[in-house]
Enzyme design. Structure first.
Site, short mmCIF file in Angstrom:
data_model
loop_
_atom_site.label_atom_id
_atom_site.label_comp_id
_atom_site.label_asym_id
_atom_site.label_seq_id
_atom_site.Cartn_x
_atom_site.Cartn_y
_atom_site.Cartn_z
N SER A 130 0.79 -1.26 0.00
CA SER A 130 -0.05 0.00 -0.13
C SER A 130 0.89 1.38 -0.02
O SER A 130 0.90 1.87 -0.77
CB SER A 130 -0.92 0.01 1.27
OG SER A 130 -0.11 -0.01 2.63
N CYS A 131 1.39 1.51 1.26
CA CYS A 131 2.31 2.89 1.10
C CYS A 131 3.36 2.86 0.83
O CYS A 131 4.34 3.90 0.58
CB CYS A 131 2.04 3.30 2.59
SG CYS A 131 2.98 2.42 4.03
#
Length: 297
Positions: A130-131
């Site tokens: 995700s990040c």
């Protein structure tokens, strides 16, 4: 060790398309597309009391084929296992609940001595998917958990050999030849002999399949081998290559800044833009040099 060349069994599907040449008109034609389907990797592991439990570890989008190798390579490059002895086996999962899951679920059985920290794995997979990963902290963590120390010697690679690698890779890319839509990862000897190649719609999956195949054939660590990937060199590819013990990663495309930072820390030689008789050296140049010139630190 004298491994044979193993080419990928590419998986693709047919589609009807409209082909346009110049100003047209558009004409119907048949085209081949690289297949892409989800693969669920389930983990079998020992629990207290002598029993075993099973749990889904990850789902990845991949080209069907060599799924056992993909799962084995994924477990190694994510630091869950560290060698063939940690893995009892990988098999297609027979107890699927939905028709679409048939052929798309594998179960990897870990040896009883292998600990599994699912909480830590969930944090790691969330960060990766995700990040993203960021800088020195991530490199330190991965170096500690899943990457062995690369040896401070060989393989040594001549410039002329580097120039030959892309053509040998391209000639063996059966999946790309059929579809134009698959990445490749290939293992070479220092003399430029193609030893192993895997393809997939995902560049990370192609490398996991390659490393998994080497793991299952008990070739690891790959200290005396050279890796060439068909696209760019990302941080994740450097991390996976280091986990397998590879000292040289060459890429047809460019490396990212974090890939180069990681390679410097891991002791890995990184080559980029390897094509058309040219390439750049981004980290640890001592492993490559002109023919006849002594190489070393």
């Amino acid at each position: 060790m004298e491994p044979a060349i193993l080419l990928p069994a590419a998986s693709y599907e047919f589609a009807t398309v409209q082909k346009v040449r110049g100003e047209g008109p558009a004409e119907p034609a048949s085209d081949q597309l690289a297949a892409e389907e989800p693969l669920e990797i389930r983990l079998g592991y020992a629990v207290e009391g002598g029993g075993r439990a099973h749990r889904t570890l990850s789902v990845t989008m991949r080209t069907p084929g060599q799924d056992e190798e993909l799962a084995a390579g994924f477990l190694l490059t994510e630091g869950i296992i560290h060698g063939k002895a940690d893995l009892l086996g990988v098999r297609p999962c027979p107890d699927v609940q939905k028709p679409e899951e048939a052929g798309n679920v594998v179960r990897a059985e870990l040896a009883a001595h292998v600990p599994v920290d699912f909480q830590g794995l969930e944090r790691h997979f969330y960060t990766s998917s995700s990040c993203g990963v960021c800088g020195k902290t991530s490199i330190d963590a991965i170096q500690t958990t899943s990457c062995p120390v690369l040896p401070a010697q060989g393989p040594h690679l001549a410039y002329a050999t580097v120039h030959q690698l892309p053509a040998r890779l391209r000639a063996a890319q059966a999946g790309f030849e059929q579809t134009g839509g698959q990445h490749a990862a290939a293992l070479f000897s220092p003399e430029g002999e193609l030893l192993l190649l895997r393809e997939d719609v995902g560049r990370h999956n192609a490398l996991d399949k390659l490393i998994g195949a080497a793991l299952l054939q008990d070739w690891l660590p790959l200290h005396r081998h050279v890796l060439l990937v068909s696209g760019r060199a990302s941080f994740e590819l450097v991390q996976k290559a280091a986990a397998a013990g590879l000292g040289i990663l060459a890429a047809v495309g460019a490396p990212s800044s974090l890939a180069v930072q990681a390679a410097e820390r891991f002791g890995m030689t990184v080559l980029g833009f390897v094509r058309n008789e040219r390439f750049n050296i981004y980290a640890h140049p001592w492993r490559v040099g002109p023919v006849g010139e002594p190489l070393g630190t």
